[in-house]
Design a protein around this motif. Sequence first.
Motif, PDB file in Angstrom:
ATOM      1  N   ASN A  28      -7.677  64.920   3.252  1.00 29.02           N
ATOM      2  CA  ASN A  28      -6.352  64.796   3.870  1.00 29.02           C
ATOM      3  C   ASN A  28      -6.378  65.175   5.348  1.00 29.02           C
ATOM      4  O   ASN A  28      -7.020  66.158   5.730  1.00 29.02           O
ATOM      5  N   PHE A  29      -5.632  64.410   6.145  1.00 29.44           N
ATOM      6  CA  PHE A  29      -5.438  64.701   7.564  1.00 29.44           C
ATOM      7  C   PHE A  29      -3.938  64.856   7.804  1.00 29.44           C
ATOM      8  O   PHE A  29      -3.165  63.940   7.485  1.00 29.44           O
ATOM      9  N   SER A  30      -3.528  65.979   8.361  1.00 27.48           N
ATOM     10  CA  SER A  30      -2.103  66.143   8.654  1.00 27.48           C
ATOM     11  C   SER A  30      -1.684  65.252   9.820  1.00 27.48           C
ATOM     12  O   SER A  30      -2.500  64.925  10.688  1.00 27.48           O
ATOM     13  N   ILE A  31      -0.433  64.868   9.826  1.00 32.15           N
ATOM     14  CA  ILE A  31       0.134  64.095  10.938  1.00 32.15           C
ATOM     15  C   ILE A  31       1.145  64.984  11.640  1.00 32.15           C
ATOM     16  O   ILE A  31       2.091  65.482  11.018  1.00 32.15           O
ATOM     17  N   ILE A  32       0.966  65.185  12.937  1.00 30.14           N
ATOM     18  CA  ILE A  32       1.838  66.099  13.669  1.00 30.14           C
ATOM     19  C   ILE A  32       2.740  65.402  14.680  1.00 30.14           C
ATOM     20  O   ILE A  32       3.645  66.032  15.225  1.00 30.14           O
ATOM     21  N   ASN A  33       2.491  64.117  14.916  1.00 23.85           N
ATOM     22  CA  ASN A  33       3.291  63.388  15.898  1.00 23.85           C
ATOM     23  C   ASN A  33       3.952  62.164  15.275  1.00 23.85           C
ATOM     24  O   ASN A  33       3.305  61.441  14.501  1.00 23.85           O
ATOM     25  N   THR A 167      -5.477  54.468  19.341  1.00 23.00           N
ATOM     26  CA  THR A 167      -5.099  55.740  19.963  1.00 23.00           C
ATOM     27  C   THR A 167      -4.474  56.678  18.948  1.00 23.00           C
ATOM     28  O   THR A 167      -4.793  57.879  18.899  1.00 23.00           O
ATOM     29  N   SER A 168      -3.591  56.146  18.114  1.00 22.83           N
ATOM     30  CA  SER A 168      -2.936  56.969  17.102  1.00 22.83           C
ATOM     31  C   SER A 168      -3.943  57.523  16.108  1.00 22.83           C
ATOM     32  O   SER A 168      -3.880  58.701  15.727  1.00 22.83           O
ATOM     33  N   TYR A 169      -4.879  56.685  15.690  1.00 20.14           N
ATOM     34  CA  TYR A 169      -5.883  57.152  14.731  1.00 20.14           C
ATOM     35  C   TYR A 169      -6.763  58.249  15.348  1.00 20.14           C
ATOM     36  O   TYR A 169      -7.038  59.267  14.705  1.00 20.14           O
ATOM     37  N   ASN A 170      -7.172  58.048  16.581  1.00 21.34           N
ATOM     38  CA  ASN A 170      -7.993  59.059  17.246  1.00 21.34           C
ATOM     39  C   ASN A 170      -7.232  60.370  17.412  1.00 21.34           C
ATOM     40  O   ASN A 170      -7.818  61.454  17.300  1.00 21.34           O
ATOM     41  N   ASN A 171      -5.934  60.279  17.678  1.00 20.28           N
ATOM     42  CA  ASN A 171      -5.116  61.492  17.784  1.00 20.28           C
ATOM     43  C   ASN A 171      -5.045  62.227  16.452  1.00 20.28           C
ATOM     44  O   ASN A 171      -5.118  63.458  16.401  1.00 20.28           O
ATOM     45  N   ILE A 172      -4.890  61.470  15.368  1.00 22.42           N
ATOM     46  CA  ILE A 172      -4.859  62.090  14.035  1.00 22.42           C
ATOM     47  C   ILE A 172      -6.214  62.710  13.716  1.00 22.42           C
ATOM     48  O   ILE A 172      -6.311  63.827  13.209  1.00 22.42           O
ATOM     49  N   LEU A 173      -7.278  61.983  14.041  1.00 25.04           N
ATOM     50  CA  LEU A 173      -8.631  62.458  13.742  1.00 25.04           C
ATOM     51  C   LEU A 173      -8.954  63.744  14.515  1.00 25.04           C
ATOM     52  O   LEU A 173      -9.568  64.675  13.979  1.00 25.04           O
ATOM     53  N   ASN A 174      -8.502  63.817  15.754  1.00 22.79           N
ATOM     54  CA  ASN A 174      -8.865  64.943  16.614  1.00 22.79           C
ATOM     55  C   ASN A 174      -7.870  66.097  16.577  1.00 22.79           C
ATOM     56  O   ASN A 174      -8.223  67.217  16.986  1.00 22.79           O
ATOM     57  N   ASN A 175      -6.661  65.846  16.125  1.00 25.66           N
ATOM     58  CA  ASN A 175      -5.618  66.869  16.166  1.00 25.66           C
ATOM     59  C   ASN A 175      -4.907  66.957  14.829  1.00 25.66           C
ATOM     60  O   ASN A 175      -3.739  66.592  14.697  1.00 25.66           O
ATOM     61  N   LYS A 206      -7.848  71.661  12.718  1.00 30.62           N
ATOM     62  CA  LYS A 206      -7.054  72.544  13.578  1.00 30.62           C
ATOM     63  C   LYS A 206      -5.670  72.734  12.966  1.00 30.62           C
ATOM     64  O   LYS A 206      -5.039  71.777  12.529  1.00 30.62           O
ATOM     65  N   ASN A 207      -5.211  73.946  12.955  1.00 31.27           N
ATOM     66  CA  ASN A 207      -3.874  74.251  12.442  1.00 31.27           C
ATOM     67  C   ASN A 207      -2.881  74.144  13.601  1.00 31.27           C
ATOM     68  O   ASN A 207      -2.492  75.130  14.209  1.00 31.27           O
ATOM     69  N   ILE A 208      -2.484  72.913  13.917  1.00 26.71           N
ATOM     70  CA  ILE A 208      -1.639  72.641  15.082  1.00 26.71           C
ATOM     71  C   ILE A 208      -0.188  72.487  14.642  1.00 26.71           C
ATOM     72  O   ILE A 208       0.108  71.859  13.616  1.00 26.71           O
TER      73      ILE A 208
END
Length: 348
Positions: A28-33, A167-175, A206-208
Amino acid sequence: MRELNLKNNIKTCIQQNKNTPRIALTLNFSIINPEKYAGEYSLMNRLLLQGTTNYSAEELATILDENAIELYTEMKYDYLRFHFVSLNEDFEKSLELLADIVKNTTFNDFEKERIKFKGELSAELDSAKIKVSDLFTKNIYKNHYYGGSFTKVLEEIDNVTVDDVRTSYNNILNNSYKTMSIVGDLDENFAEKLLNKYLSDIPESKNIQSNILTPQVITSDAVELIKDDAQQAQIIQGWLVPTLGSLDYEKIMLLNIILGASGLSSRLFLELREKKGLAYTVRTSYETHAKSGVFSIYIGTEPSNIKTSIEGFKVEIEKIKNELVSDAVYNRNQFSTSKINGLLRDFR
């Protein structure tokens, strides 16, 4: 069960089930944006299995089929999930494919997938029940990320570019905060080595803090979609309510069971369908997201019964607000009396 953190801090739980032939893994990858345009994340999710730098979509499908590996992705408002189930002997192969998809998806066939996506949504909206649900979602989450209804997606999806998706996928992957769970007949130490081999170079977990705002209802709205020749009226009435992690979560779950989620024994079914003959279908649902929950009542009825049905909702809501539920109901649903007393005093 064993808990561990991979080298990139992905929290992982491994449950060893002896003498079982298959292994299941979920990442699982959280979505923050919030997404830029409605449907952008859904389109991204559809493209994740459409090929990587190492395999075309057809090659991926063939490998999965030949090895009886069930691998899919799931996109929700608050998370992106990768999941596979494989035979024990194919666990490493499945892990290799999963890692390749996570790290090397190309997002090719973007325009082809967008056209298919739009066609499927338009076909879904031919259903009156889907149409009223879509209208409900769009309005209860008006001007909010969670309000990405089918119609809103169709309005905005042509604005999405393949660069937006990447861009959205990379943001999810990295953040994102990342978690993983594995269940099956596997050696835990060997599993840890394989997980670090294939997944430790994924960007660190990361717990962002989430940038998704908590939805607020400013006014109470009634929205109608009128079709003169309709043979059935579709009605949804709903409220924003507390969600997972709140003190009221279990109470609302029980409310859902009592009022309409328990099928033939639910109050709304017994009162509105069995006794009054108002409904073809009547039920409740409790849908939860990270920042909000929605409790709703749905009924399909004759157009002439609209007013009576809505009044029936009100009667049953008032009853559960003002009359304590019996101990037999508490016991049947395994909730303590103390968790439900006073429920929905402010429900309106």
